[in-house]
Write an enzyme that holds these catalytic residues in place. Sequence first.
Site, mmCIF file in Angstrom:
data_model
loop_
_atom_site.group_PDB
_atom_site.id
_atom_site.type_symbol
_atom_site.label_atom_id
_atom_site.label_comp_id
_atom_site.label_asym_id
_atom_site.label_seq_id
_atom_site.Cartn_x
_atom_site.Cartn_y
_atom_site.Cartn_z
ATOM 1 N N ARG A 228 12.714 -37.645 94.131
ATOM 2 C CA ARG A 228 13.949 -36.760 94.406
ATOM 3 C C ARG A 228 14.193 -35.892 93.439
ATOM 4 O O ARG A 228 14.607 -36.337 92.366
ATOM 5 C CB ARG A 228 15.422 -37.782 94.349
ATOM 6 C CG ARG A 228 15.223 -39.034 95.669
ATOM 7 C CD ARG A 228 16.352 -40.096 95.367
ATOM 8 N NE ARG A 228 15.660 -41.001 94.423
ATOM 9 C CZ ARG A 228 16.361 -41.938 94.000
ATOM 10 N NH1 ARG A 228 17.381 -42.410 94.471
ATOM 11 N NH2 ARG A 228 15.895 -42.763 92.854
ATOM 12 N N ARG A 236 20.315 -34.276 88.050
ATOM 13 C CA ARG A 236 20.593 -35.533 88.946
ATOM 14 C C ARG A 236 19.610 -35.405 89.715
ATOM 15 O O ARG A 236 19.666 -34.506 90.845
ATOM 16 C CB ARG A 236 21.971 -35.516 89.303
ATOM 17 C CG ARG A 236 23.107 -35.609 88.421
ATOM 18 C CD ARG A 236 24.592 -35.694 88.820
ATOM 19 N NE ARG A 236 24.658 -34.563 89.422
ATOM 20 C CZ ARG A 236 25.836 -34.284 90.412
ATOM 21 N NH1 ARG A 236 26.865 -35.345 90.600
ATOM 22 N NH2 ARG A 236 26.085 -33.210 90.935
ATOM 23 N N ASN A 286 18.112 -51.101 91.678
ATOM 24 C CA ASN A 286 19.103 -51.293 92.747
ATOM 25 C C ASN A 286 18.935 -52.517 93.518
ATOM 26 O O ASN A 286 18.065 -52.692 94.189
ATOM 27 C CB ASN A 286 19.113 -49.987 93.644
ATOM 28 C CG ASN A 286 19.335 -48.489 92.487
ATOM 29 O OD1 ASN A 286 20.437 -48.341 92.567
ATOM 30 N ND2 ASN A 286 18.269 -48.131 92.120
#
Length: 317
Positions: A228, A236, A286
Amino acid sequence: MNRALKIGVVMDPIDAITYKKDTSLAMLWAAQDRGWSLHYMEQEDLFLDNGRAMAQLRDLEVFRDPESWYRLGEPKATPLAELDVVLMRKDPPVDDHFINAVYLLGFAEREGVLIVNPTQALLECNEKLFAQQFPQCSVPCVVSSSDRVLRSFQEKQGDVIFKPLDGMGGSGIFHIGPEGRNLGAVIEQLSERGQRKIMAQRYIPEIKDGDTRILLIDGEPVPYGLARVPMAGETRGNLAAGAQGISRELTERDYWLVEQVRPTLIAKGLMFVGLDVIGDYITEINVTSPTCVREIDDQRGTDIAGLLMDAILRRLG
């Protein structure tokens, strides 16, 4: 096992998901494609009745149609023990409402329902703190509510990322450079004037090349991750913060990182996990509702949700 499974899902409102990239929807498609029945609930639909986990369950059908991707039946109070599996897919924050929902799912777990991921792991594995169990995989980091501790860390490390322990999607993440501009305000805001513990991590400049999500199913990594890549001017690497998702093959270092955490993930019974990797380091693990399945599938032709359903079948078998 040849019988059709009954799959429950706890998720955010299905009418508000992003059709083109929602991972929970991919899981529901994969389960339905196998002839399994789907049963929908939101966190607020869970309740306890004389020691039994219950929910206002709705029968669910899902469709590969961006204009109309679901159909729900009428709610009916049902013991969760009538299900074979519950997918816990409620997005963070991991707040009191989330934790209480996990406690209730634990009652169903004790009656033999497979909860993905297991309730004990959901309660134990804060996604940012869990990664700190593997210091060989992590950059220097402190967790504190103390202004003195946090300032000292920033002074020593120079470039630092500050973030809350319970956020998602890049919310509440701040990059403070060596000059320390706005440091006091950031610490004050995130820690609520010293009342909440927050995380400070040394900044990893390789973020410019992307924050890569690596997905593991029952401890086995999908061979492709999703890098990403932040927007210009951003630090971010979150899709929700405008990052671009580019699939890439896992590197030798990625596989080494996976091997460091894999035994612990397996021991905890974690079936679906997302590692966040920047450069050579794991920054988060996660376990609540990992995403990026759809983006990797679209770019690589994989069927990650199908692999998860196969793993669930093996677990129940």
